[in-house]
Design an enzyme around this catalytic site. Structure first.
Site, PDB file in Angstrom:
ATOM      1  N   ARG A  78       0.830  -1.207   0.000  1.00 50.05           N
ATOM      2  CA  ARG A  78       0.000   0.000   0.000  1.00 50.05           C
ATOM      3  C   ARG A  78       0.861   1.252   0.000  1.00 50.05           C
ATOM      4  NH1 ARG A  78      -4.611   0.032   4.489  1.00 50.05           N
ATOM      5  NH2 ARG A  78      -4.902   2.030   3.467  1.00 50.05           N
ATOM      6  N   ASN A 111      -7.301  10.078   5.747  1.00 44.56           N
ATOM      7  CA  ASN A 111      -6.353   9.531   4.783  1.00 44.56           C
ATOM      8  C   ASN A 111      -4.951   9.395   5.394  1.00 44.56           C
ATOM      9  OD1 ASN A 111      -8.451   9.531   3.004  1.00 44.56           O
ATOM     10  ND2 ASN A 111      -7.819  11.375   1.927  1.00 44.56           N
ATOM     11  N   HIS A 130      -6.701   8.944  11.427  1.00 47.36           N
ATOM     12  CA  HIS A 130      -6.434   7.521  11.187  1.00 47.36           C
ATOM     13  C   HIS A 130      -4.935   7.241  11.120  1.00 47.36           C
ATOM     14  CE1 HIS A 130     -10.650   6.300   9.468  1.00 47.36           C
ATOM     15  NE2 HIS A 130     -10.683   6.709  10.711  1.00 47.36           N
ATOM     16  N   CYS A 173      13.337  -2.426  21.589  1.00 48.61           N
ATOM     17  CA  CYS A 173      13.052  -3.721  22.217  1.00 48.61           C
ATOM     18  C   CYS A 173      13.231  -4.916  21.287  1.00 48.61           C
ATOM     19  CB  CYS A 173      11.644  -3.726  22.809  1.00 48.61           C
ATOM     20  SG  CYS A 173      10.315  -3.765  21.578  1.00 48.61           S
ATOM     21  N   GLY A 212     -15.334  13.023   0.218  1.00 53.96           N
ATOM     22  CA  GLY A 212     -14.879  11.680  -0.114  1.00 53.96           C
ATOM     23  C   GLY A 212     -14.884  10.681   1.013  1.00 53.96           C
ATOM     24  N   SER A 214     -17.599   8.253   3.486  1.00 53.34           N
ATOM     25  CA  SER A 214     -18.976   7.764   3.523  1.00 53.34           C
ATOM     26  C   SER A 214     -19.542   7.639   4.923  1.00 53.34           C
ATOM     27  CB  SER A 214     -19.047   6.395   2.826  1.00 53.34           C
ATOM     28  OG  SER A 214     -18.208   5.467   3.489  1.00 53.34           O
TER      29      SER A 214
END
Length: 275
Positions: A78, A111, A130, A173, A212, A214
């Site tokens: 992606r 986005n 996000h 770690c 854009g 929903s």
């Protein structure tokens, strides 16, 4: 103007003359004209062995714990689509609106593709609810430090080398890093995803442009509801009917502009620059 009729222009003028904020809430549809798929459809399918997994299965903390390298391969694929993409007219129009409204402007985006910043939107006025594919963090949360996203060119079907796998480990770690994004089985919070900050912005918003998205997740819905509760105007910009367009059409302060953001957002720029 094609999309902004006389009635809407009057409402926009009234808003402009007051001191409340212009906020823009963006989702995956904005980046469609840049060639970035939503990854919720067939573009997001991922095959492990003989099993096809949906994005809602791949993008989870549960899957990360079970198959961390498969999750990373999906996200690296992606990322390499996003990093090649360029902002479109919608992104640049949003930047121009920020320049026009300066500190009265806020951008809240779902986005993770980084295209707003490629269009020079300011980080100070942008809320990444996000997360972002620019960063990674320890998957075991050994610290709150954010690291640069691993720069590993990976296409579908390619395997990670042992050297590349090492780049996916936390420097502190040694456990696996994770993409700094909100997964489907996680909740919004202020620390990583600006939950409280974005809701405060909503309360100060006089005009919200919804671009854009929903309304499939909870925080964007809460943002829209908060704007409406303070008598703000909401305008859904989307070629397809959705939760927000249906809501807007039921409200006296709501509008649905049916079309592509690349066509509609420049009209807002021209209108406000002309006031």
């Amino acid at each position: 103007m094609i999309y902004l009729d006389n009635t809407l222009q009057e409402r926009l003028t009234e808003f402009y003359q007051k001191s409340r904020r212009l906020t823009i809430l963006t989702g995956a549809g904005l980046s469609a004209d840049s060639g970035i798929p939503t990854f919720r459809g067939k573009e997001g399918f991922w095959t492990i062995g003989s099993v096809n997994y949906m994005p809602e299965e791949m993008g989870t903390y549960e899957m990360f714990l079970d198959k961390p390298l498969e999750v990373w391969k999906w996200f690296l694929y992606r990322f390499n689509i996003c990093i090649k993409a360029l902002p479109n007219k919608g992104h640049f129009a949003i930047k121009e609106l920020e320049d026009t409204f300066t500190d009265r402007f806020r951008l809240i985006t779902q986005n993770v593709d980084g295209l707003h910043f490629k269009a020079q939107s300011s980080r100070e006025r942008t809320f990444l609810i996000h997360g972002t594919l620019e960063k990674a963090r320890c998957g075991s949360e050994c610290s709150s430090e954010l690291y640069p996203y691993p720069q590993i060119p990976l296409e579908k079907g390619q395997e990670l080398t042992s050297e590349q796998t090492e780049l996916l480990k936390c420097p502190k770690c040694g456990n696996y890093l994770r993409p700094h994004v909100l997964w489907f089985d996680e909740r919004y919070n202020e620390k990583h995803y600006k939950l409280d900050s974005s809701l405060r912005v909503a309360k100060e918003t006089g005009l919200l442009l919804i671009v854009g998205t929903s309304g499939a997740t909870t925080l964007p819905r809460r943002i829209v509801e908060s704007v409406l509760s303070k008598q703000g105007i909401i305008i859904d910009i989307n070629p397809n009917e959705n939760y927000f367009s249906e809501l807007a059409q039921k409200k006296k302060n709501g509008y649905w502009l049916k079309g592509n953001s690349s066509d509609i957002l420049p009209e807002f720029v021209d209108f406000f620059k002309g006031l």
